[in-house]
Design an enzyme around this catalytic site. Structure first.
Site, mmCIF file in Angstrom:
data_model
loop_
_atom_site.group_PDB
_atom_site.id
_atom_site.type_symbol
_atom_site.label_atom_id
_atom_site.label_comp_id
_atom_site.label_asym_id
_atom_site.label_seq_id
_atom_site.Cartn_x
_atom_site.Cartn_y
_atom_site.Cartn_z
ATOM 1 N N GLU A 40 -0.567 -9.302 -0.693
ATOM 2 C CA GLU A 40 -1.999 -9.549 -0.477
ATOM 3 C C GLU A 40 -2.763 -9.536 -1.804
ATOM 4 O OE1 GLU A 40 -1.990 -6.361 2.491
ATOM 5 O OE2 GLU A 40 -2.931 -7.768 3.889
ATOM 6 N N GLU B 264 4.530 -5.122 7.213
ATOM 7 C CA GLU B 264 3.774 -4.032 7.855
ATOM 8 C C GLU B 264 4.197 -3.784 9.296
ATOM 9 O OE1 GLU B 264 2.441 -6.381 5.898
ATOM 10 O OE2 GLU B 264 0.807 -5.552 4.688
ATOM 11 N N ALA C 191 0.868 -1.169 0.000
ATOM 12 C CA ALA C 191 0.000 0.000 0.000
ATOM 13 C C ALA C 191 0.911 1.227 0.000
ATOM 14 C CB ALA C 191 -0.891 -0.015 1.224
ATOM 15 N N GLY D 118 0.620 -4.995 0.851
ATOM 16 C CA GLY D 118 -0.549 -5.058 -0.023
ATOM 17 C C GLY D 118 -0.256 -5.718 -1.361
#
Ligand code: CO8
Length: 261
Positions: free
Chosen positions: A115, A135, A69, A112
């Site tokens: 993911e 993260e 992200a 992300g």
């Protein structure tokens, strides 16, 4: 042809019934900001809505599938900003696509990015791929499925080690752990993803949708529910001309000509 010049963060095209989405924010290693996620999901839905498309390939660059992200976009957000905005809500739509999605991963697939790869059905990894959920190093935890899909993919203990320490793993370790379908040399990644996509896109589309839905049930429901939905979908295939054709072609020793594709 699905080329759309209005996208600023992705490149799209379609060929031989396969839709291609290349994440294209090289200045940020394809970090998933809101704009990119919006375009990615919009493009994937457009492919999913087109019965002329039988598989979708999502790729990044040589250096990064996606480095997570967008940290710079998130850095100043408060709890209430995140709670009200739910910036990645649209990933829910990505998870509901009926068309199989192949992630072709070279370079970093972190946070992300890892993911996103796990939201796809097949993960082809270049030998340069690096996976991880770092993260914890940023004072947060995975937020779009990492703590749920990673343990299902690689087991509870290996997933816990990755999520709690933030360490990354190279392609060969990811393959041994079961996170990737297959490793290919980086130079052949897109060609191999194309082969896999075209192979799937040549099958009966309703049967492919049913197979994907049943595979999803294995990840998302109990064994009893999954077995029940598999049986229902298997039985339903016998309502299709493509079942008649597929089995007739086997008997006649010829290639099936599926009508619904
Ligand atoms: N976000 C924003 N920018 C990034 C990101 C990112 N995730 N990753 C890289 N960039 C930028 C860098 O800041 C740099 O920009 P600039 O040139 O302007 O400084 C540019 O991309 C190139 O990156 P580097 O110079 O760092 O390249 P290196 O080759 O030195 O390093 C790494 C590559 C190791 C991948 C490094 O960039 C890195 O560690 N990136 C961050 C990886 C990471 O921590 N990812 C997890 C992010 S958090 C997350 O994904 C949470 C998801 C859940 C959210 C749920 C919300 C609801």
């Amino acid at each position: 042809d699905h080329e759309n010049t209005e996208y600023r963060n992705i490149l799209t095209r379609a060929e031989n019934r396969v839709g291609y989405i290349a994440l294209n924010r090289p200045e940020a290693l394809n970090a998933l900001n809101r704009a990119l996620v919006g375009e990615l999901v919009t493009a994937a839905r457009a492919f999913d809505d087109d019965p002329g498309i039988g598989a979708i390939v999502v790729t990044g660059s040589e250096k990064a599938f996606a480095a997570g992200a967008d940290i710079k976009e998130m850095a100043d957000q408060s709890y209430v900003d995140m709670f009200l905005d739910d910036p990645f809500a649209r990933f829910g739509e990505f998870g509901r696509l009926r068309t199989p999605v192949i992630a072709a991963v070279a370079g970093y697939a972190l946070g992300g990015g890892c993911e996103l790869a796990m939201m796809c059905d097949i993960i082809l990894a270049a030998d340069t791929a690096v996976f991880g959920q770092p993260e914890i190093n940023l004072g947060v935890i995975p937020g779009i499925g990492g703590t749920q899909r990673l343990p299902r993919a690689i087991g509870a203990y290996k997933a816990a080690e990755l999520v709690l320490t933030g360490r990354t793993m190279a392609a060969d370790e990811a393959e041994r752990a079961g996170l990737v379908s297959r490793i290919v040399p980086a130079a052949e990644l897109l060609a191999e993803a194309t082969r896999v996509g075209e192979t799937i896109a040549a099958k009966s589309l309703p049967v492919v949708y049913a197979a994907k839905a049943a595979l999803r049930a294995a990840q998302e429901t109990t064994l009893a529910q999954g077995l029940a939905s598999e049986k229902q979908a298997f039985t339903s295939a016998f309502a299709l001309e493509d079942q008649t054709e597929g089995m007739a072609a086997f008997r006649d020793k010829r290639t099936p000509q599926f009508r619904h594709r």
